[in-house]
Design an enzyme around this catalytic site. Structure first.
Site, PDB file in Angstrom:
ATOM      1  N   LYS A  34       0.842  -1.204   0.000  1.00  0.00           N
ATOM      2  CA  LYS A  34       0.000   0.000   0.000  1.00  0.00           C
ATOM      3  C   LYS A  34       0.872   1.246   0.000  1.00  0.00           C
ATOM      4  O   LYS A  34       1.932   1.266   0.641  1.00  0.00           O
ATOM      5  CB  LYS A  34      -0.896  -0.043   1.244  1.00  0.00           C
ATOM      6  CG  LYS A  34      -1.933   1.074   1.323  1.00  0.00           C
ATOM      7  CD  LYS A  34      -2.817   0.878   2.558  1.00  0.00           C
ATOM      8  CE  LYS A  34      -3.845   1.966   2.709  1.00  0.00           C
ATOM      9  NZ  LYS A  34      -4.731   1.757   3.875  1.00  0.00           N
ATOM     10  N   SER A  68      -9.648   1.820   3.077  1.00  0.00           N
ATOM     11  CA  SER A  68      -8.794   2.582   2.180  1.00  0.00           C
ATOM     12  C   SER A  68      -7.776   1.719   1.422  1.00  0.00           C
ATOM     13  O   SER A  68      -7.226   2.178   0.431  1.00  0.00           O
ATOM     14  CB  SER A  68      -8.043   3.657   2.972  1.00  0.00           C
ATOM     15  OG  SER A  68      -7.180   3.047   3.915  1.00  0.00           O
ATOM     16  N   SER A  79      -9.754  -0.561   7.232  1.00  0.00           N
ATOM     17  CA  SER A  79      -9.193  -0.422   5.881  1.00  0.00           C
ATOM     18  C   SER A  79      -8.541  -1.663   5.298  1.00  0.00           C
ATOM     19  O   SER A  79      -8.215  -1.679   4.112  1.00  0.00           O
ATOM     20  CB  SER A  79      -8.179   0.716   5.855  1.00  0.00           C
ATOM     21  OG  SER A  79      -8.866   1.918   5.724  1.00  0.00           O
TER      22      SER A  79
HETATM   23  N1  GLN Z   1     -12.869   4.069   6.493  1.00  0.00           N
HETATM   24  C1  GLN Z   1     -12.352   4.481   7.763  1.00  0.00           C
HETATM   25  C2  GLN Z   1     -12.005   5.944   7.736  1.00  0.00           C
HETATM   26  O1  GLN Z   1     -12.270   6.551   6.749  1.00  0.00           O
HETATM   27  C3  GLN Z   1     -11.194   3.638   8.136  1.00  0.00           C
HETATM   28  C4  GLN Z   1      -9.974   3.968   7.372  1.00  0.00           C
HETATM   29  C5  GLN Z   1      -8.803   3.132   7.745  1.00  0.00           C
HETATM   30  O2  GLN Z   1      -8.933   2.090   8.383  1.00  0.00           O
HETATM   31  N2  GLN Z   1      -7.649   3.618   7.380  1.00  0.00           N
HETATM   32  O3  GLN Z   1     -11.484   6.485   8.637  1.00  0.00           O
END
Ligand code: GLN
Length: 490
Positions: A79, A154, A178
């Protein structure tokens, strides 16, 4: 030979027996990447030349039978918020478009030491803020099962790369879901490890008390091998737990053919389904998948019970206050002075303002503002402090519940993958897609997402398993009995 559709375990066997070389494997995956990328956009940067060198080195290791691990010769995607030396690490943000880290994250160093082949950096929501991969400054990634749908976020690029056969495994990060939510949307396995067992050194921070790096792969077995490689104590991360992966319970499950012994382990275990996790907002096919998974566990001899975790209703708001507060502080460093984007202006105040307004996308700005507000002197007690107290309560609730149940079974996400554009203009609806994944981050416990079936629209559906701290291998073991590997590749 077509190799890109195989699991890490299958490929490890082929590599070890020298039926296939690491170079052949890399070529097969690269060819697949070139075929699929125009429609998927999982990668922000490919590292072909370096990958080729790493594959050659892996082949020499196989020839000499030296330093062989499960990951030797295996193509892995990373990532783009995890630093790889000499390659751009952009966090999918204009702010870091030209940032080239001069060092490797510990997890990357460990992958390289084990002989893995790094394919490239994957797309994500900017600074890991989002649930759909649409917040990338470099265009969205698409779901390999249906390219009109999001891959989740994400870590959407990492999940899509594995699902599409563009990588055998991948690293992602998980602050509130994410790893697990994109794993669920793309039909792959994703593990958020116990907080502190995988180093965060070289992971670009979003919310440091919640962030964890973890694996995405085609099976629980494959994830276990990646976890064994990347985990363990790291003095460079102050929150790293002083434990080696080999000291975690059940870590031998995937080492020998132990499935019989572990079937015994599942028998008579009490597995809880928190009532709060099956609310009205959850699709009926998702609820059905949870019921089917429960039936499967019961058929293996476990006892499934409904439980009550009343503090969970506060998890979402608690998370969005704490995560945003930490983000507002972590992202203060992008000021146009030390590194990252700088938009020159005569006055320094103007320079800060224009750099941050132009460099950060809308969602990142929203989080910074929310976090700054929650930390401001007039609101600190009412918002940030209260959220910290609630986090404590949620942790306590889990601790108590784990005295009765050894695991929890829940949906990973209330729905299967949604359409690109469907939720992007409504942040609150978007935030709700994390409702089931967030509690594990607040409590610091491990959580696994495994694909178990399909929705009525033929999109993958997964369930989530939660366990007490350091029981990551218990999750992977139980997950391996639930996962439907027939999901394979779209
Ligand atoms: N979707 C969640 C957020 O927007 C989690 C994101 C993540 O785990 N990095 O904060």
């Amino acid at each position: 030979m077509k190799l890109w559709d195989k699991t890490l375990l299958e490929l490890h066997k082929l590599l070890s027996s020298r039926e296939v070389s690491s170079i052949e494997l890399l070529d097969s995956v690269l060819q697949r990447i070139h075929e699929k990328e125009p429609s998927i956009n999982a990668y922000l940067c490919l590292m072909e030349q370096a990958a080729r060198k790493q594959a050659e080195t892996a082949d020499r290791r196989f020839q000499k039978k030296e330093n062989l691990t499960y990951l030797t010769g295996i193509p892995i995607a990373v990532k783009d918020n995890i630093c790889v030396q000499d390659y751009p690490t952009t966090c999918a943000s204009k702010m870091l478009k030209n940032f080239i880290p001069p060092y490797n994250a510990t997890v990357v160093e460990k992958l390289l030491d084990s002989g893995a082949v790094l394919l490239g950096k994957t797309n994500m929501d900017e600074f890991a803020m989002g649930s759909s991969c649409e917040n990338s400054a470099f265009g969205p990634t698409r779901n390999p099962w249906d390219t009109s749908c999001v891959p989740g976020g994400s870590s959407g690029g990492s999940a899509a790369s594995v699902a599409a056969g563009e990588a055998v495994g991948a690293l992602g990060s998980d602050t509130g879901g994410s790893l697990r939510q994109p794993a669920a949307f793309c039909g792959v396995v994703g593990l958020k490890p116990t907080y502190g067992i995988v180093s965060r050194y070289g992971l670009i921070a979003f919310a440091s008390s919640l962030d964890q790096v973890g694996p995405l792969a085609r099976s629980s077995f494959d994830c276990s091998k990646i976890l064994q490689c990347i985990g363990g104590y790291d003095p460079k991360d102050a929150t790293s737990v002083q434990l080696e992966i080999s000291e975690l319970e059940n870590n031998d499950y995937f080492q020998k053919d132990n499935s019989q012994k572990y079937l015994e382990e599942i028998k008579n275990r009490i597995i809880g389904i928190p009532e709060e996790f099956l609310n009205e907002g959850t699709d009926s096919d998702v609820k059905q998948a949870v019921t089917q998974a429960a039936d499967c566990l019961e058929s293996l001899g476990a006892k499934v019970v409904m439980v009550n975790l009343s503090s969970l209703k506060y998890a979402l708001s608690t998370y969005y206050l704490i995560a945003s507060a930490e983000a507002s502080s972590n992202l203060a460093r992008y000021d146009g002075v030390r590194y990252g984007l700088r938009i020159s202006k005569e006055k320094s105040g103007e320079m800060f303002k224009t750099t941050r307004s132009d460099g950060f996308g809308k969602e990142v700005q929203r989080r910074i503002m929310l976090g700054t507000y929650a930390l401001s002197s007039g609101y600190y007690d009412a918002l940030y402090l209260k959220a910290q107290k609630l986090r404590h309560l949620i942790k306590q609730d889990f601790d108590k519940a784990f005295q009765k149940c050894s695991l929890f079974l829940t949906p990973t996400s209330p729905t299967a993958a949604f359409k690109i554009g469907e939720k992007i203009s409504d942040p609150l609806t978007m935030y709700l897609s994390d409702i089931y994944t967030i509690p594990a981050n607040l409590a610091g416990i491990p959580a696994l997402s495994v694909p178990v079936g399909f929705s009525s629209k033929n999109l993958p559906i997964s369930v989530q398993l939660l366990a007490p701290r350091f029981q990551d291998f218990l999750l992977l073991m139980v997950g391996s009995f639930l996962e439907k590997l027939s999901l394979e590749i779209p």
